[in-house]
Enzyme design. Structure first.
Site, mmCIF file in Angstrom:
data_model
loop_
_atom_site.group_PDB
_atom_site.id
_atom_site.type_symbol
_atom_site.label_atom_id
_atom_site.label_comp_id
_atom_site.label_asym_id
_atom_site.label_seq_id
_atom_site.Cartn_x
_atom_site.Cartn_y
_atom_site.Cartn_z
ATOM 1 N N HIS A 52 0.834 -1.207 0.000
ATOM 2 C CA HIS A 52 0.000 0.000 0.000
ATOM 3 C C HIS A 52 0.876 1.268 0.000
ATOM 4 O O HIS A 52 0.998 1.916 -1.005
ATOM 5 C CB HIS A 52 -1.003 0.041 1.162
ATOM 6 C CG HIS A 52 -1.870 -1.158 1.259
ATOM 7 N ND1 HIS A 52 -2.724 -1.521 0.252
ATOM 8 C CD2 HIS A 52 -2.002 -2.109 2.232
ATOM 9 C CE1 HIS A 52 -3.376 -2.630 0.597
ATOM 10 N NE2 HIS A 52 -2.956 -3.019 1.789
ATOM 11 N N ASP A 64 -4.176 -8.443 -2.597
ATOM 12 C CA ASP A 64 -4.546 -8.165 -1.200
ATOM 13 C C ASP A 64 -5.886 -8.777 -0.798
ATOM 14 O O ASP A 64 -5.940 -9.923 -0.403
ATOM 15 C CB ASP A 64 -4.521 -6.660 -0.925
ATOM 16 C CG ASP A 64 -4.433 -6.388 0.580
ATOM 17 O OD1 ASP A 64 -4.002 -7.289 1.322
ATOM 18 O OD2 ASP A 64 -4.805 -5.279 1.012
HETATM 19 ZN ZN LIG Z 1 -3.441 -4.614 3.109
#
Ligand SMILES: [Zn+2]
Length: 294
Positions: free
Chosen positions: A110, A161
């Site tokens: 991220h 993810d």
């Molecule tokens: Zn994550």
């Protein structure tokens, strides 16, 4: 691993089964290193989930287990940034770069919320930013500072993810489109005027993804692993396209629907658009899901 931002917040009941102390985690890593002997090209890395899940001492101990990749989710949401500022006085990426020896083994997943200084410092560290644009959009996390990061020479890969969708082209498309929407500009992540955005995104993610996995990015070469994705030349979105235009059409139009064949270590795992174990995998998935939902 215990939580850091407090060194004290106990895991919730549903999280407890994922929590290990450093010795237990080291045994897990040893077991994994023994187990991958049977896997061609297997690599063991460690992932101390997030800054919220480890203390500084645990983070140092875990990152020294083996010499494989180190992955950590970081600065995904502004609440995490605020909490980190409250307990440490630093923002998450800033804290990590000051408290861990972040280098090319590391993948910061991220890294959405960074100041300009953090963005340049992460790029300079040689680590990979593990971007998950589909998940970050799905969760309303925010937009990665892609233009500044790439201008500073930053490396990136993409990952799924949350698995809400698994489509490499869609990740790359959303990465570029999120930049366009915020910058009100086009071809933001292409390496220069007149270049193919699709090809630059694809090749950048391929190189960064290989680094984050701890494997070589040798391409199609003698002695390299035969990892090959073949697109369907008859797909209508690829009609009339050649050279890097094919990657533009794959990323921005066709997506995974154009993937026809995949070889992994020379073994064909997708044939004619269908995984060779599709029927068995799908049956097990439906059974597992039914059990979970029962
Ligand atoms: Zn994550």
């Amino acid at each position: 691993m215990r939580t850091p931002d407090s060194a004290a917040r106990a895991p919730a009941a549903g999280q407890a089964r994922f929590v290990h102390d450093p010795d237990g985690f080291a045994r897990l890593v040893e077991g994994a290193q023994a187990a991958i002997g049977r896997l061609p090209g297997g690599v063991v890395g460690v992932a101390p989930h997030s800054l919220r899940a480890v203390t500084e001492g645990e983070l140092a101990a875990v990152s020294r287990l083996g010499d494989g990749p180190v992955h950590i989710h970081i600065a995904e949401q502004t609440a995490e940034v605020d909490a980190c500022l409250a307990w440490s006085g630093r923002r998450p990426v800033d804290w990590l770069l000051h408290h861990a020896e972040v280098d090319g083994r590391w993948c910061l997943v991220h890294a959405t919320h960074m100041t300009a200084g953090e963005t340049r410092a992460l790029a300079a560290s040689g680590a990979v930013a593990g971007l998950c644009p589909v998940t970050e959009a799905n969760l309303g996390d925010g937009v990665f500072p892609g233009a500044d990061y790439l201008a500073a020479g930053g490396r990136f890969g993409v990952g799924s993810d949350s698995n809400v969708r698994i489509d490499a082209a869609e990740e790359l498309r959303l990465l570029e489109y999120s930049q366009r929407l915020t910058a009100r500009a086009r071809n933001v992540l292409a390496g220069g005027p007149g270049r193919s955005t699709g090809a630059d995104l694809y090749r950048g993610a391929l190189a960064g993804g290989a680094q984050a996995l701890g494997v070589a990015d040798d391409g199609l070469a003698e002695g390299a692993a035969a990892d090959i994705v073949a697109l369907d030349a008859g797909h209508p979105d690829l009609a009339g396209r050649s050279g890097d235009q094919i990657l533009d059409s794959y990323v921005f139009a066709a997506g995974s629907g154009a993937v026809r064949d995949v070889w992994r270590f020379g073994r064909r795992v997708v044939a004619e658009g269908r995984h060779t174990a599709r029927d068995a995998v799908e049956a097990r998935y439906r059974t597992a899901l039914a059990g979970l939902l029962a």
